[in-house]
Scaffold this motif. Structure first.
Motif, mmCIF file in Angstrom:
data_model
loop_
_atom_site.group_PDB
_atom_site.id
_atom_site.type_symbol
_atom_site.label_atom_id
_atom_site.label_comp_id
_atom_site.label_asym_id
_atom_site.label_seq_id
_atom_site.Cartn_x
_atom_site.Cartn_y
_atom_site.Cartn_z
ATOM 1 N N UNK A 36 27.728 -82.529 -6.990
ATOM 2 C CA UNK A 36 28.607 -81.654 -6.226
ATOM 3 C C UNK A 36 30.055 -81.926 -6.613
ATOM 4 N N UNK A 37 30.907 -80.929 -6.430
ATOM 5 C CA UNK A 37 32.291 -81.050 -6.893
ATOM 6 C C UNK A 37 33.076 -82.165 -6.207
ATOM 7 N N UNK A 38 33.023 -82.337 -4.865
ATOM 8 C CA UNK A 38 33.833 -83.403 -4.252
ATOM 9 C C UNK A 38 33.509 -84.796 -4.803
ATOM 10 N N UNK A 39 32.209 -85.141 -4.888
ATOM 11 C CA UNK A 39 31.839 -86.463 -5.401
ATOM 12 C C UNK A 39 32.174 -86.589 -6.881
ATOM 13 N N UNK A 40 31.996 -85.501 -7.649
ATOM 14 C CA UNK A 40 32.331 -85.545 -9.071
ATOM 15 C C UNK A 40 33.828 -85.742 -9.270
ATOM 16 N N UNK A 41 34.651 -85.142 -8.413
ATOM 17 C CA UNK A 41 36.110 -85.346 -8.503
ATOM 18 C C UNK A 41 36.482 -86.803 -8.244
ATOM 19 N N UNK B 183 24.468 -82.787 0.396
ATOM 20 C CA UNK B 183 25.727 -83.217 -0.216
ATOM 21 C C UNK B 183 26.890 -83.390 0.760
ATOM 22 N N UNK B 184 26.983 -82.609 1.855
ATOM 23 C CA UNK B 184 28.101 -82.864 2.790
ATOM 24 C C UNK B 184 28.024 -84.202 3.504
ATOM 25 N N UNK B 185 26.871 -84.870 3.490
ATOM 26 C CA UNK B 185 26.738 -86.166 4.175
ATOM 27 C C UNK B 185 27.558 -87.223 3.446
ATOM 28 N N UNK C 151 25.834 -90.816 -1.335
ATOM 29 C CA UNK C 151 26.519 -91.103 -2.597
ATOM 30 C C UNK C 151 25.972 -92.415 -3.163
ATOM 31 N N UNK C 152 26.221 -92.618 -4.452
ATOM 32 C CA UNK C 152 25.911 -93.890 -5.093
ATOM 33 C C UNK C 152 24.470 -94.325 -4.943
ATOM 34 N N UNK C 153 24.286 -95.619 -4.681
ATOM 35 C CA UNK C 153 22.937 -96.181 -4.596
ATOM 36 C C UNK C 153 22.180 -95.649 -3.382
ATOM 37 N N UNK C 154 22.892 -95.302 -2.311
ATOM 38 C CA UNK C 154 22.222 -94.733 -1.134
ATOM 39 C C UNK C 154 21.593 -93.399 -1.501
ATOM 40 N N UNK D 220 22.415 -97.434 10.125
ATOM 41 C CA UNK D 220 22.345 -97.481 8.674
ATOM 42 C C UNK D 220 22.903 -96.163 8.136
ATOM 43 N N UNK D 221 22.516 -95.779 6.949
ATOM 44 C CA UNK D 221 22.967 -94.495 6.413
ATOM 45 C C UNK D 221 22.515 -93.371 7.340
#
Length: 604
Positions: free
Chosen positions: A366-371, A416-418, A422-425, A538-539
């Motif tokens: 997704x764009x936000x995480x990629x940015x 993706x909005x969560x 991200x990452x390992x989660x 947790x997550x």
């Protein structure tokens, strides 16, 4: 046949006979002969088209498909009503059609997109029907291929906003189609072609050579297949379009070699290679239909320009060539002028940068995480990550059938909005989701789950513990073995049914059964708050599985309708909890119990 027609009465009799034909092969042969005769098609083509449209709903499935093909061919040649043809190809309820007819629909829809894919009102209807066929396991591979082919066509069309993103989406569809044996040849060829273009974008010579070798293997097989098999004349342009991949990849290979050399001892071959890549011509666009090469050129040009910028010796040689040689002046002057122009910084910082350099990363994260990722990396590192993301996308696509792949893509987009996704989660939760969807697909198929008795009608409805034990056992036998616990106490002041743990990160799965109301809204009202409560420490990710024991007198819903993402925020809280909801269909009679005397329709 056409020579024996003496007048209108004979033509009328012929049209009636064709529309009442009972042999698909005889109908196809007759259609080929009639459409090859300009003396017949010009005066009678529209009448034949009308007769075909009238005959589709009443014929047997294979004959109906042959009639639909004839109607489409006439409309493609300008001898039939386009709108009525599109309506024929896009019925409202595909579930009512016979499977023998449905099997042939993706190819007909793809041929229609070849001609009318740039007309938005028409292409939207055709693509919507292909999307419905994508959800059917029997037609999903062919539908994925046709959607991917259209995405390549869009990428190669002038005015496309982000052609690289279209190629990434197409590559995913080709990977899904490649997993099915019957579609593997064409899908593998187009997939390797996109691999070559994306390798060129990254400046990856090894990947470009590997893609070139794969393309040559696939083209050899295709040439052999075209030589051995009969391909109707009207389909040969489409079959032969793929041979342009070899020309395109050869151009990209020479251009990348030229652009990465520290110096040019013999400048003209290098300059020719760059000029050919900078301005592609129509002969190297490997997709059927009416397209302009400008779309693919916009993918290639930034690579050529960025590789030369700042290398004054090579730029001087280009300037001299642009002034000296009249045959190359137009292309070379455009290239030199762009090199002389100082590039403007992207208006939105890392957003435009990551979209340009790493479209696969954007597609995956997704764009936000990629940015956020692009902000930490220089261009070389970002392109390295792009290569890893692209290869992972392709490999994952090759391992999944299109139906499950479509569900997972939809779930990923919804998650993706969560903020925790991200990452390992994200990697860990994706693994749990993939295993859960595979479990649901297996339990949806009674042939693969014949020994699972809680799926069948019973005098006493089974408890949810049966589903809990079954799913936990499934997880323990797969890649998540060693991460699974059941009946975990002291979670949110209660006991969680199943826990999947990855160190400090834990995901909790609540299991319920439903006896009365199986609508998504009702199940969320009844069970979502409890399932969400377990993810409070947790997550903010979890799962709810519901064993649906309501009656199913008319059949079970499709798998894609049984998986979705629900969002819950407890009263007074500020953090949303994201839960994958899965409905496992129980209380199911065997499919033969649904048979009635009325048969399915054969065609629209």
């Amino acid at each position: 046949m056409t020579r024996q027609l003496a007048g209108p009465d004979e033509v009328t009799a012929l049209l009636r006979g064709l529309s009442a034909q009972t042999s698909a092969l005889a109908l196809l042969d007759a259609t080929d002969e009639l459409l090859a005769s300009a003396s017949f098609v010009e005066p009678y083509g529209i009448s034949l088209h009308r007769a075909f449209l009238a005959g589709v709903p009443t014929a047997r499935p294979l004959v109906a498909a042959a009639i639909a093909e004839g109607a489409l061919r006439l409309a493609l040649g300008g001898h039939g009503d386009v709108l009525r043809t599109v309506i024929m190809l896009t019925p409202n309820d595909l579930g009512e059609l016979d499977t023998d007819y449905l099997d042939r629909m993706p190819r007909l829809l793809g041929a229609a997109l070849d001609m009318w894919g740039t007309e938005r009102s028409v292409s939207e209807s055709l693509l919507s029907t292909l999307a419905d066929l994508l959800a059917d396991p029997a037609t999903s591979a062919d539908a994925a291929f046709e959607i991917g082919l259209h995405q390549v066509r869009v990428a190669a069309t002038a005015g496309t906003e982000d052609p690289a993103a279209q190629l990434v989406a197409a590559r995913r569809n080709f990977a899904h189609a490649e997993a099915a044996e019957e579609s593997s040849g064409d899908a593998a060829l187009y997939g390797a072609g996109i691999d070559a273009v994306m390798a060129f974008r990254r400046g990856d010579q090894l990947a470009l050579r590997a893609a070139d070798q794969a393309i040559r293997r696939h083209l050899d097989r295709r040439a052999d297949g075209l030589h051995r098999a009969h391909v109707p004349a009207w389909r040969r342009p489409r079959a032969e379009a793929g041979f342009a991949w070899a020309r395109l990849v050869a151009i990209l290979g020479r251009a990348l070699d030229a652009a990465t050399r520290p110096a040019w001892l013999d400048a003209w071959p290098m300059i020719d290679a760059l000029a050919d890549a900078y301005v592609l011509d129509r002969a190297v666009i490997p997709v059927p239909g009416s397209v302009d090469p400008d779309g693919l050129s916009r993918i290639v040009r930034p690579v050529v320009g960025s590789s030369l910028r700042g290398r004054e010796t090579l730029i001087v040689q280009l300037r001299v060539a642009a002034e000296d040689d009249g045959g190359r002046v137009h292309r070379l002057r455009e290239l030199v002028q762009n090199l002389d122009t100082v590039p403007e910084p992207p208006p939105d910082g890392n957003g435009a940068r990551v979209v340009t350099l790493a479209p696969s990363v954007v597609a995956e994260l997704g764009l936000p995480a990629a940015e956020r990722l692009a902000h930490r990396l220089d261009d070389d590192s970002l392109q390295l990550v792009e290569g890893l993301a692209y290869n992972a996308l392709v490999q994952r696509g090759n391992l999944r059938d299109p139906v499950i792949a479509g569900i997972l893509e939809r779930v990923t987009a919804r998650l993706q909005p969560c903020a925790d996704y991200i990452g390992s989660v994200r990697q860990s939760f994706d693994a749990v989701v993939a295993d859960a969807v595979a479990f649901m697909a297996t339990r949806q198929d009674l042939q693969r789950s014949a020994a699972v008795d809680y799926l069948f009608p019973a005098l006493t409805p089974p408890r949810e513990a049966r589903l809990q034990d079954d799913f936990a056992d499934w997880l323990r036998r797969g890649p998540l073995a060693g991460h699974v616990d059941v009946e975990v106490p002291n979670v949110a002041t209660g006991r969680a049914d199943i826990k999947v743990g990855f160190g400090a990160t834990r995901f909790f799965i609540e299991v319920k059964r439903e006896l009365r109301n199986n609508s998504p809204a009702a199940m969320e009202r009844s069970y979502l708050a409890q399932a969400a409560d377990y993810s409070g420490t947790s997550a903010a990710l979890g799962m709810l599985l519901v064993l649906d024991l309501t009656p199913h007198p008319a059949g079970a819903p499709h798998l894609s309708e049984c998986v979705w993402v629900a969002v819950h925020r407890p009263p007074g809280a500020a953090v949303d909890r994201y839960l994958l909801v899965g409905r496992i269909i129980g209380n199911r009679p065997r499919p033969s119990a649904y048979s009635r005397s009325a048969s399915h329709r054969t065609g629209p």
